[in-house]
Design an enzyme around this catalytic site. Structure first.
Site: not given
Ligand SMILES: NC(=O)c1ccc[n+]([C@@H]2O[C@H](COP(=O)([O-])OP(=O)(O)OC[C@H]3O[C@@H](n4cnc5c(N)ncnc54)[C@H](OP(=O)(O)O)[C@@H]3O)[C@@H](O)[C@H]2O)c1
Length: 286
Positions: A11, A112, A168
């Site tokens: 990230l 990623a 989240k």
């Protein structure tokens, strides 16, 4: 006004790219502290860093690495430093010595990963670009946000960032440890019905804590976790990847954070206590 980057992994590399696209200068803050057997401490300033006070910092280490990574930089940080915490989980900066920087929280949803190159070095792949949320509780973002958002796809400023972080965290607290423990793709949480009682127990405990702390808590954590498992059915969760690689997981900042919040409310969380212990009992290489 240069930005410094602490944690040039998946990230961090992605963030550095978007900051660069927006014309913002990004310097590595990779100072390492070395203690020799005779007890002498040496701060190494690696290429790309400078010795200047840090006014703007992106922290993109894993949550558990945060305090160690920040320690050698403390003298360069101040109450005037803006720190974007580009990490999963909550509570990674609890215990940071004063003065506290101005912290901008982030919720990152992109995917990623890194590939080790045969001759050395690494190659970061952006597998999925999804919304990234920034916020510090204020309605108006800082001046640098608008130019950055022009170049960082789906970057949004949220006044309700705390709620977004909990949303989240709530699904991470279910999908991450269950898939790590059972070494399965996210989609197995739908098909393996033997996991459903545990999934529902974890979700009910999340709702119990979050509904006491957040007036706008929508509930139905189980439904949201199953929907995310369906949308990411073939994905490997980050905790499963960490367990497979023998790395320290982020459980202390996901389920562990939830447990600490519940303790303050005198709420027992047996399902989360049990799964934290189970994850911590797994072998770790580093
Ligand atoms: N990757 C994703 O798709 C994704 C998506 C959403 C959220 N997140 C969250 O974003 C955060 C970062 O994840 P990531 O995947 O980018 O992790 P990562 O690739 O492991 O990157 C962390 C970086 O921090 C570096 N680091 C560790 N200790 C350090 C220290 N003391 N000083 C300087 N650098 C240090 C690591 O270097 P070494 O490798 O040399 O140790 C590594 O380059 C995590 O909280 C993760 O859960 C990631």
């Amino acid at each position: 006004m240069p930005w410094h980057l602490l944690g040039a992994g998946n990230l961090g590399t992605l963030a550095a790219f978007y900051f660069g696209q927006a014309g913002l200068t990004v310097r590595l803050a990779t100072r390492r502290r070395l203690t020799l057997p005779d007890g002498t401490v040496h701060d190494l300033q690696l290429a790309g860093d400078d010795n200047a006070p840090i006014t703007h910092l992106v922290l993109a280490t894993k949550a558990a690495q945060s305090l160690d990574a920040l320690a050698p930089l403390r003298a360069r940080l101040s109450a005037d430093t803006t720190l974007i915490r580009l990490q999963n989980g909550l509570g990674s900066l609890d215990g940071l010595p004063p003065p506290p920087p101005h912290i901008i929280e982030a919720v990152a949803n992109s995917g990623a990963w890194r590939e080790a190159l045969p001759g050395g070095g690494e190659h970061v792949h952006l597998a999925a670009e999804n919304p990234t949320l920034f916020g510090d509780g204020h309605a108006t973002p800082p001046d640098w946000f608008a130019p950055l958002a022009c170049h960082w796809p789906q970057l949004h400023w949220r006044t309700d960032i705390h709620l977004q972080q909990w949303l989240k965290l709530s699904v991470n607290a279910i999908i991450n440890p269950l898939t790590a423990l059972h070494d399965c793709d996210n989609g197995a949480l739908l098909t393996n019905t033997a996991l459903h009682p545990r999934l529902h127990a974890l979700a009910a405990e999340v709702d119990q804590v979050a509904s006491q702390l957040l007036p706008d808590w929508p509930g139905d954590t189980a439904g949201r976790a199953l929907a995310l498992a369906r949308a990411t059915a073939t994905n490997t969760s980050s905790m499963r990847a960490d367990v497979r690689a023998g790395r320290v997981t982020e459980i202390d900042f996901i389920n562990g954070y939830l447990l600490r919040a519940a303790t303050q409310l005198a709420l027992p969380l047996p399902a989360h206590s049990h799964i934290i212990a189970a994850i911590k009992a797994l072998p770790q290489k580093r």
